[in-house]
Design an enzyme around this catalytic site. Structure first.
Site: not given
Length: 292
Positions: A171, A179, A184, A188, A214
């Site tokens: 994680d 973010n 965003h 990504d 994530d």
């Protein structure tokens, strides 16, 4: 709902600005949909207004229907040809019957070949689509559906004995801050880079799955805890030492991981729950891992 959409629209523009992307429809759509999904309202919105492409299920269903229609037409043609030749046979002599049968047979073979070719084409498309259904479209690693399929098959063998199987949940630490700070699109980009890094540091026999958001799960099959631990250590260290660059943005991230080994009788739920509990302990300190 209107106020929520306005709020998402405003945040979309800010995210695009942070990522230094012009608000072209493609970029705007992807970011808007990602935020709407994050807020849990994506399923409540009209897919046509969101410009969401048809799912693979819908595409394959359409292709299957189209193929069935084509085969049905060919089948009707063959039946009609059969009726016609039967009617003509009643009034024909031997040579004419022979000629008609030859012609009918050639026509029949051609139509059957066409049907077989279309069926083969559809089968190829179905096989390709099925594989794509098991791949996460963003990171190109396997998805949750694939995890449930693969892990379920492996665990079936371990009902009464321990297996040489280790799983790790990985994680990103404070991913929401990434973010919020960069947008965003950058988020990504970070997920893609993390997935690529993990793929480069594990064996070919190990598999990575995007579990959600994530979170990633690595399945170390035919492996022991010591070897899996070494792999996770390499991944954590590599990410810690790497600075990601997206346009003018330099992003530093760390990751945490929870590791667990298979125990006799484990189910998908039990082994993932144990790894998740280990991850929870690792997240307290961050940039490291715990084993349960």
């Amino acid at each position: 709902m209107e106020e929520m959409i306005k709020e998402i629209a405003n945040k979309t523009m800010k995210d695009l600005e942070k990522a230094k992307k012009l608000p072209y429809p493609l970029y705007y759509r992807d970011v808007f949909n990602a935020i709407a999904n994050e807020k849990g309202i994506l399923n409540q919105l009209n897919p046509k207004l969101l410009c969401i492409a048809p799912t693979l299920d819908e595409i394959i269903l359409a292709k299957t229907s189209e193929t069935i229609n084509e085969i049905s037409i060919h089948t009707k043609d063959i039946k009609n040809d059969s009726r016609e030749i039967i009617d003509e046979v009643n009034v024909a002599d031997a040579d004419e019957i022979k000629e008609m049968v030859i012609k009918f047979s050639a026509n029949l073979i051609e139509k059957v070949n066409q049907m077989e070719a279309r069926i083969q084409e559809l089968q190829t498309e179905l096989d390709k689509a099925y594989k794509e259904l098991l791949i996460d479209p963003l990171t190109k690693v396997y998805n949750r559906k694939a995890l449930e399929k693969d892990l379920g098959e492996i665990l079936e063998k371990g009902k009464d004995r321990d297996l040489d199987l280790v799983i790790a949940i990985v994680d990103i630490d404070n991913f929401k801050m990434v973010n919020d700070k960069y947008g965003h699109l950058v988020g990504d980009f970070v997920l893609i880079k993390l997935a690529d890094t993990m793929k480069s540091l594990i064996r070919k026999s190990d598999k990575i799955y995007r579990y959600g958001g994530d979170e990633f799960i690595i399945v170390f099959n035919c492996s022991n805890l010591e070897n899996a631990e070494k792999s996770i250590e390499r991944i954590i260290y590599k990410i810690y030492r790497t600075t990601l660059k997206y346009k003018e943005n330099y992003i530093k991230i760390t990751i945490s991981a929870g590791i667990t080994q298979h125990r006799a009788g484990d189910t998908i739920e039990s082994i993932i729950k144990r790894a998740d509990e280990a991850l929870y302990k690792a997240k307290v300190e961050k940039n490291g891992y715990k084993i349960l």
